[in-house]
Scaffold this active site. Structure first.
Site, short mmCIF file in Angstrom:
data_model
loop_
_atom_site.label_atom_id
_atom_site.label_comp_id
_atom_site.label_asym_id
_atom_site.label_seq_id
_atom_site.Cartn_x
_atom_site.Cartn_y
_atom_site.Cartn_z
N HIS A 194 0.82 -1.22 0.00
CA HIS A 194 0.00 0.00 0.00
C HIS A 194 0.85 1.27 0.00
O HIS A 194 0.30 2.38 0.07
CB HIS A 194 -0.95 0.02 1.21
N ARG A 224 -15.80 -4.33 0.75
CA ARG A 224 -15.63 -2.89 0.65
C ARG A 224 -15.64 -2.52 -0.82
O ARG A 224 -15.42 -3.37 -1.68
CB ARG A 224 -14.36 -2.41 1.35
N GLU A 266 -14.56 -1.33 -7.89
CA GLU A 266 -14.10 -2.65 -7.44
C GLU A 266 -14.90 -3.09 -6.23
O GLU A 266 -14.91 -2.40 -5.20
CB GLU A 266 -12.63 -2.58 -7.05
C1 HEM Z 1 -4.80 0.23 -3.01
C2 HEM Z 1 -3.91 -4.50 -2.38
C3 HEM Z 1 -6.91 -4.63 1.39
C4 HEM Z 1 -7.38 0.16 1.08
C5 HEM Z 1 -4.27 -1.03 -3.13
C6 HEM Z 1 -3.28 -1.44 -4.10
C7 HEM Z 1 -3.04 -2.75 -3.91
C8 HEM Z 1 -3.86 -3.20 -2.82
C9 HEM Z 1 -2.08 -3.63 -4.70
C10 HEM Z 1 -2.63 -0.53 -5.16
C11 HEM Z 1 -1.38 0.10 -4.57
C12 HEM Z 1 -0.50 0.74 -5.65
O1 HEM Z 1 -0.79 1.87 -6.08
O2 HEM Z 1 0.46 0.08 -6.09
C13 HEM Z 1 -4.67 -4.94 -1.32
C14 HEM Z 1 -4.74 -6.32 -0.87
C15 HEM Z 1 -5.57 -6.36 0.18
C16 HEM Z 1 -6.03 -5.00 0.41
C17 HEM Z 1 -3.98 -7.49 -1.49
C18 HEM Z 1 -5.95 -7.60 0.94
C19 HEM Z 1 -5.65 -7.80 2.17
C20 HEM Z 1 -7.29 -3.34 1.65
C21 HEM Z 1 -8.17 -2.95 2.71
C22 HEM Z 1 -8.29 -1.61 2.66
C23 HEM Z 1 -7.50 -1.15 1.51
C24 HEM Z 1 -8.82 -3.90 3.71
C25 HEM Z 1 -9.15 -0.81 3.61
C26 HEM Z 1 -8.97 0.39 3.94
C27 HEM Z 1 -6.78 0.58 -0.09
C28 HEM Z 1 -6.87 1.93 -0.62
C29 HEM Z 1 -6.15 1.95 -1.80
C30 HEM Z 1 -5.60 0.61 -1.97
C31 HEM Z 1 -7.62 3.10 0.01
C32 HEM Z 1 -6.04 3.11 -2.80
C33 HEM Z 1 -7.07 2.87 -3.87
C34 HEM Z 1 -7.36 3.97 -4.87
O3 HEM Z 1 -7.33 5.15 -4.57
O4 HEM Z 1 -7.72 3.62 -6.02
N1 HEM Z 1 -4.59 -2.14 -2.37
N2 HEM Z 1 -5.46 -4.18 -0.53
N3 HEM Z 1 -6.91 -2.22 0.93
N4 HEM Z 1 -6.02 -0.19 -0.92
FE1 HEM Z 1 -5.72 -2.16 -0.68
#
Ligand code: HEM
Length: 344
Positions: A194, A224, A266
């Site tokens: 993240h 979510r 998503e």
């Molecule tokens: C973005 C994976 C769970 C919040 C991302 C990114 C990845 C990722 C790969 C893109 C990061 C980049 O720019 O390279 C995962 C995985 C999860 C998980 C594998 C499983 C455990 C969560 C959870 C939250 C969260 C539970 C709750 C708050 C976010 C947010 C972003 C993000 C806010 C930015 C998204 C955007 O603005 O488009 N996540 N995530 N993630 N993730 Fe997760």
């Protein structure tokens, strides 16, 4: 209910469209007129009006065959979109079972799972697959269990391993991602993968989300919504293929906004797995072009306001900066300035 699967493309001639029913079931991600990151997780229980994307634990819709064909193309060009570290084999089988059961229970007219001890038979009618195998013996499948099942399930899949009070990105099938790479993130932990996300670390979103997930219970999945935007209905907006889609952001004009600019939502679901204690993370992508979105007046009004008032750091991170003003201007025609109700 029988689904009529469409024959459509997410590249080249872009024949992807949403039927009126698909528009109505779209998981619109905004419950107020502004947006900021939060720990927006809720129990993943059936919800929404009949036919909504929240009705079944794993959603299958009219785009199933088109999405599976696109995944096969991505994997042919780039096999590293699927990866699983060696210690993830138990989690692979857990995932295969969960996804087969969910599809068979949710859509018995399209999928059947027969179990006789460890002798299983899986029938996928839309894709013409009839596979008998021994559960737990990978040599009885044509490929690893995770790859086998994720070639037949809409949405990307990541399996995170839990150890040392952390989550680790140790397996996945990622072909419909919003500009991140499994090959880059494999082996990273929750805070590391993240890393690029702006503002959320500072306001404690990731610390709280991790704490919550470490205590996720089996049989109590959570969901979510996350969102971004995409030019043309392209599923594979990966860094690996940036040269194919990045320049599209410069092609948006006031005349083509309605057709080219898509909201990309998503639906993310998280499941504790029974044998491995890993967590399955399913990232299901839904696309809707602006012309389709504005057929629901309350969505048009709200999305105009969200986009207009989005913090610039989020707009930059999501890659919207270049075409955002043109899109806001176009959407403003659909915003009469009336107050909106809270909730979706
Ligand atoms: C973005 C994976 C769970 C919040 C991302 C990114 C990845 C990722 C790969 C893109 C990061 C980049 O720019 O390279 C995962 C995985 C999860 C998980 C594998 C499983 C455990 C969560 C959870 C939250 C969260 C539970 C709750 C708050 C976010 C947010 C972003 C993000 C806010 C930015 C998204 C955007 O603005 O488009 N996540 N995530 N993630 N993730 Fe997760």
């Amino acid at each position: 209910m029988n689904i009529t699967f469409k024959n459509e493309t997410f590249r080249d001639d872009y024949t992807f469209r949403n039927s009126p029913e698909a528009i109505r079931r779209f998981p619109f991600p905004f419950n107020e007129d502004k947006y900021m990151y939060s720990v927006n997780m809720e129990p993943h229980v059936p919800a929404g009006p009949a036919g909504h994307a929240y009705n079944k634990p794993i959603d299958v819709d009219e785009h199933y065959l088109g999405e599976m064909a696109d995944r096969a193309k991505v994997l042919k060009e780039d096999p590293l979109r699927y990866q699983a570290l060696p210690h993830m084999m138990a989690a692979q089988w857990d995932t295969l079972e969960l996804l087969m059961e969910a599809q068979a229970e949710g859509y018995p007219e399209h999928f059947t799972l027969e179990k006789n001890g460890d002798q299983w038979r899986w029938i996928n009618r839309p894709m013409g697959i009839d596979q008998t195998f021994t559960f737990g013996d990978a040599s009885t499948l044509p490929m690893e269990p995770l790859e086998f099942i994720t070639r037949q399930v809409q949405g990307d899949v990541v399996i995170v391993d839990q150890r040392d009070g952390q989550l680790w990105c140790d397996a996945g099938m990622v072909t419909t991602q919003a500009d991140w790479s499994l090959d880059f993130d494999i082996g990273m932990n929750f805070h590391e993968w993240h890393g690029p996300v702006p503002l959320a670390h500072e306001i404690g979103v990731f610390d709280r989300a991790l704490k919550f997930l470490l205590n996720l219970q089996q049989g109590k999945p959570v969901r979510r919504l996350n969102w971004t935007m995409t030019i043309n209905p392209r599923l594979d907006t990966s860094p690996e293929n940036y040269h194919k889609w990045g320049a599209d952001r410069a092609t948006v004009t006031p005349e083509n906004v309605g057709n080219k600019v898509h909201l990309r939502c998503e639906l993310q679901t998280l499941w504790r797995l029974p044998r491995s204690n890993a967590i399955l993370f399913v990232i299901r992508c839904y696309l809707i072009k602006m012309e389709e979105l504005v057929t629901v007046p309350k969505w048009a009004r709200r999305f105009h306001r969200v986009l207009r008032d989005l913090p610039p750091e989020l707009a930059d991170y999501k890659g919207l900066t270049r075409y955002r003003p043109t899109t806001i201007e176009w959407l403003s025609k659909f915003d009469d300035g009336q107050p909106t109700s809270p909730g979706i």
